[in-house]
Design a protein around this motif. Sequence first.
Motif, PDB file in Angstrom:
ATOM      1  N   UNK A 130       0.248   6.139  -4.807  1.00  0.00           N
ATOM      2  CA  UNK A 130      -0.378   5.865  -3.517  1.00  0.00           C
ATOM      3  C   UNK A 130      -1.354   4.689  -3.618  1.00  0.00           C
ATOM      4  N   UNK A 131      -0.856   3.537  -4.019  1.00  0.00           N
ATOM      5  CA  UNK A 131      -1.690   2.354  -4.264  1.00  0.00           C
ATOM      6  C   UNK A 131      -2.550   2.007  -3.057  1.00  0.00           C
ATOM      7  N   UNK A 132      -3.777   1.610  -3.346  1.00  0.00           N
ATOM      8  CA  UNK A 132      -4.727   1.159  -2.328  1.00  0.00           C
ATOM      9  C   UNK A 132      -4.979  -0.337  -2.516  1.00  0.00           C
ATOM     10  N   UNK A 170      -7.216  11.737 -10.590  1.00  0.00           N
ATOM     11  CA  UNK A 170      -6.869  11.417  -9.214  1.00  0.00           C
ATOM     12  C   UNK A 170      -5.474  10.826  -9.133  1.00  0.00           C
ATOM     13  N   UNK A 171      -5.391   9.597  -8.633  1.00  0.00           N
ATOM     14  CA  UNK A 171      -4.086   8.949  -8.464  1.00  0.00           C
ATOM     15  C   UNK A 171      -3.574   8.292  -9.746  1.00  0.00           C
ATOM     16  N   UNK A 172      -4.350   8.345 -10.795  1.00  0.00           N
ATOM     17  CA  UNK A 172      -4.027   7.651 -12.045  1.00  0.00           C
ATOM     18  C   UNK A 172      -3.602   8.652 -13.124  1.00  0.00           C
ATOM     19  N   UNK A 173      -2.478   8.340 -13.787  1.00  0.00           N
ATOM     20  CA  UNK A 173      -1.994   9.163 -14.883  1.00  0.00           C
ATOM     21  C   UNK A 173      -1.705   8.267 -16.081  1.00  0.00           C
ATOM     22  N   UNK A 174      -2.249   8.636 -17.236  1.00  0.00           N
ATOM     23  CA  UNK A 174      -2.026   7.859 -18.458  1.00  0.00           C
ATOM     24  C   UNK A 174      -1.305   8.715 -19.479  1.00  0.00           C
ATOM     25  N   UNK A 211      -1.336  -6.742  -7.549  1.00  0.00           N
ATOM     26  CA  UNK A 211      -1.759  -7.159  -6.210  1.00  0.00           C
ATOM     27  C   UNK A 211      -1.150  -6.183  -5.222  1.00  0.00           C
ATOM     28  N   UNK A 212      -1.990  -5.449  -4.500  1.00  0.00           N
ATOM     29  CA  UNK A 212      -1.543  -4.500  -3.494  1.00  0.00           C
ATOM     30  C   UNK A 212      -1.743  -5.140  -2.128  1.00  0.00           C
ATOM     31  N   UNK A 255       0.846  -1.197   0.000  1.00  0.00           N
ATOM     32  CA  UNK A 255       0.000   0.000   0.000  1.00  0.00           C
ATOM     33  C   UNK A 255       0.880   1.246   0.000  1.00  0.00           C
ATOM     34  N   UNK A 256       0.445   2.255  -0.762  1.00  0.00           N
ATOM     35  CA  UNK A 256       1.187   3.506  -0.807  1.00  0.00           C
ATOM     36  C   UNK A 256       2.248   3.567  -1.878  1.00  0.00           C
TER      37      UNK A 256
END
Lengths: 111, 112
Positions: free
Chosen positions: B77-79, B58-62, B109-110, B15-16
């Motif tokens: 910041x993976x959840x 948000x937390x995603x950039x493409x 897999x986080x 995580x994170x």
Amino acid sequence: DAGVTQSPTHLIKTRGQQVTLRCSPKSGHDTVSWYQQALGQGPQFIFQYYEEEERQRGNFPDRFSGHQFPNYSSELNVNALLLGDSALYLCASSLAGGEQFFGPGTRLTVL
Amino acid sequence: RKEVEQDPGPFNVPEGATVAFNCTYSNSASQSFFWYRQDCRKEPKLLMSVYSSGNEDGRFTAQLNRASQYISLLIRDSKLSDSATYLCVVNMASGGYNKLIFGAGTRLAVHP
């Protein structure tokens, strides 16, 4: 507003049999595409229907055929089933060339 | 050569963490590009479209590089809830018809 629905959810068939899978598109959508997803792979495009006609087809044999009805719902038929036809079959609907929304799929097992 | 290629993973991250997925496509006539997310035994769902200028949600950039025929997805910041398979998708649009070409997917897999 119901999304894309597919039936049945699961199906078990034996080699050589024939199967029909059904798809109802999202309300307002006129185009239906079918995909096959084998285990561990991404979905593979089978064909697409618009105005009751097949307008695009992927690299699948003639054993795979389909139909679209006036209410835009669609069927996928597979004849002479092979073990390798075991997969998740996904239907996606869209309005013309817009975003495709996927149904939950039908999991077909061929024994 | 596959039309869309991805690293299959799995990517196991805490995580994170920040994680990046890469994808290449072979057909320079490809029209538009997407990342889809697929949870176990569920249907694919659109995560985001990909543009040459880069886009963020948000937390995603493409990001898309047409010259290199390369697409990327960055998750910051993976959840735990980000655990899924991420599918790189190319749209072969022609004459108003669109056909989606999927990569095989990259599994994430986080863990706590």
